[in-house]
Scaffold this active site. Structure first.
Site, PDB file in Angstrom:
ATOM      1  CG  ASN A   1      17.343   7.364   7.137  1.00  0.00           C
ATOM      2  OD1 ASN A   1      17.037   7.937   8.139  1.00  0.00           O
ATOM      3  ND2 ASN A   1      18.058   6.441   7.098  1.00  0.00           N
TER       4      ASN A   1
ATOM      5  N   GLY B   1      21.926   5.011   0.476  1.00  0.00           N
ATOM      6  CA  GLY B   1      22.776   3.850   0.834  1.00  0.00           C
ATOM      7  C   GLY B   1      21.509   3.194   2.160  1.00  0.00           C
ATOM      8  CG  ASP B   2      19.923   3.653   6.343  1.00  0.00           C
ATOM      9  OD1 ASP B   2      18.974   2.559   6.522  1.00  0.00           O
ATOM     10  OD2 ASP B   2      20.100   3.785   7.452  1.00  0.00           O
ATOM     11  CG  LEU B   3      15.758   5.843   0.320  1.00  0.00           C
ATOM     12  CD1 LEU B   3      16.059   7.414   0.944  1.00  0.00           C
ATOM     13  CD2 LEU B   3      15.786   5.909  -1.292  1.00  0.00           C
ATOM     14  CD1 TRP B   4      16.009   4.178   7.136  1.00  0.00           C
ATOM     15  CD2 TRP B   4      13.807   3.605   8.299  1.00  0.00           C
ATOM     16  NE1 TRP B   4      16.125   4.382   8.486  1.00  0.00           N
ATOM     17  CE2 TRP B   4      14.825   4.568   8.948  1.00  0.00           C
ATOM     18  CE3 TRP B   4      12.618   3.493   8.541  1.00  0.00           C
ATOM     19  CZ2 TRP B   4      14.509   4.715  10.271  1.00  0.00           C
ATOM     20  CZ3 TRP B   4      12.280   3.996   9.970  1.00  0.00           C
ATOM     21  CH2 TRP B   4      13.174   4.473  10.774  1.00  0.00           C
TER      22      TRP B   4
END
Length: 294
Positions: free
Chosen positions: A207, A201-204
């Site tokens: 992370n 969901g916040d895969l930069w």
């Protein structure tokens, strides 16, 4: 904010209870940990731990929800996450205590393994898009109300809240809002629906970690069940994922044809998040991504 003497004493007592042996906290050294948390490496007689601290009034239940997200990923037995030791509140602070991960280089082999294991994570499905609880995307609350179609979930629970926030702050104009309304209407024709996949969901690039033996770890999740192209799109937004990652993912779980042309579509959500949190520096990227689909 910070690791006060009182908090240090509290953590030492809590660690002793958790480890079922006497634990002594020797020191806490700051580490990089994003924009909303203070993060430290705790050096103790039982080894190292990671602790994250923030204001419990400003971010209620953030660490409980983060722990739940890590647990959801861990339960799939597909890709590693740091083990949650415990979390709680102390005075006006919240904290999350995690396993310490000794990091190593991001080799081609580690990147390929990350791609393979992310594909395995995405094989975990659910009848509906969304989640049984809301959580956070970074510093902002994130709605996970369930829907039967990704297009409805993406509009109602992802784009609309961010667009409305940006409009209320004067970061987007009424014309921008009208363009988004046009996009909402056209969205079902722009992609192929797929079964819901469990997303980070916040895969930069900030992370994920690679440990000293080359094992990938996912951290700081904003989980929900969504379209897996959403995670893949975020890996392209700020760099940090190489060709070995994408090739390994596509070999393990091939993406639908034309996925590259939809990256900007799904990245409207993180770009709108950045616009709302960091200001007009991101406005042009939002406008360019939006106009790609007209």
């Amino acid at each position: 904010m910070g690791l006060s003497q009182a908090l240090s004493a509290y953590l030492q007592t809590a660690l002793t209870a958790h480890e079922n042996r006497e634990v002594y906290l020797h020191k806490a050294t700051p580490v990089s940990g994003g924009s909303i948390n203070e993060t430290y490496c705790l050096h103790t007689s039982a080894g190292k731990y990671m602790i994250k601290i923030n204001n419990r009034v400003a971010f209620p239940s953030l660490f409980a929800l983060e722990a739940a997200g890590l647990g959801a990923i861990q339960q799939t037995h597909t890709i590693a996450t740091p083990q949650v030791k415990f979390y709680g509140d102390f005075d006006d602070q919240s904290f999350l205590l995690l396993e310490w991960i000794e990091t190593g280089p991001t080799t081609a082999a580690a990147s390929a393994l990350l791609g393979q294991q992310l594909a395995q994570l995405h094989r975990n499905s659910n009848p509906l898009f969304g989640l049984n609880a809301d959580n956070y995307m970074g510093s902002l609350p994130q709605s996970n109300r369930r829907h039967g179609r990704w297009c409805d979930f993406f509009v109602q629970e992802r784009l609309l809240p961010m667009v409305n926030m940006a409009l209320s702050k004067g970061l987007l104009t009424a014309n921008d809002g009208a363009d988004f309304e046009d996009l909402y209407a056209r969205l079902p024709q722009l992609f192929e629906e797929e079964p819901p996949a469990l997303l980070h969901g916040d895969l930069w690039s900030g992370n994920y970690l690679i440990n000293s033996t080359g094992q990938p770890y996912l951290i700081d999740p904003a989980v929900s069940y969504g379209h897996r192209e959403f995670d893949i799109a975020m890996t392209t937004l700020f760099g940090g994922f190489n060709k070995e990652f994408h090739e390994a993912y596509n070999e393990a779980l091939p993406l639908a044809g034309g996925w590259q042309q939809r990256l900007s579509l799904w990245n409207l959500y993180p770009l709108l998040f950045h616009l709302n949190v960091f200001g007009k520096t991101y406005l042009n990227q939002v406008k360019v991504a939006l106009q790609t689909y007209f």
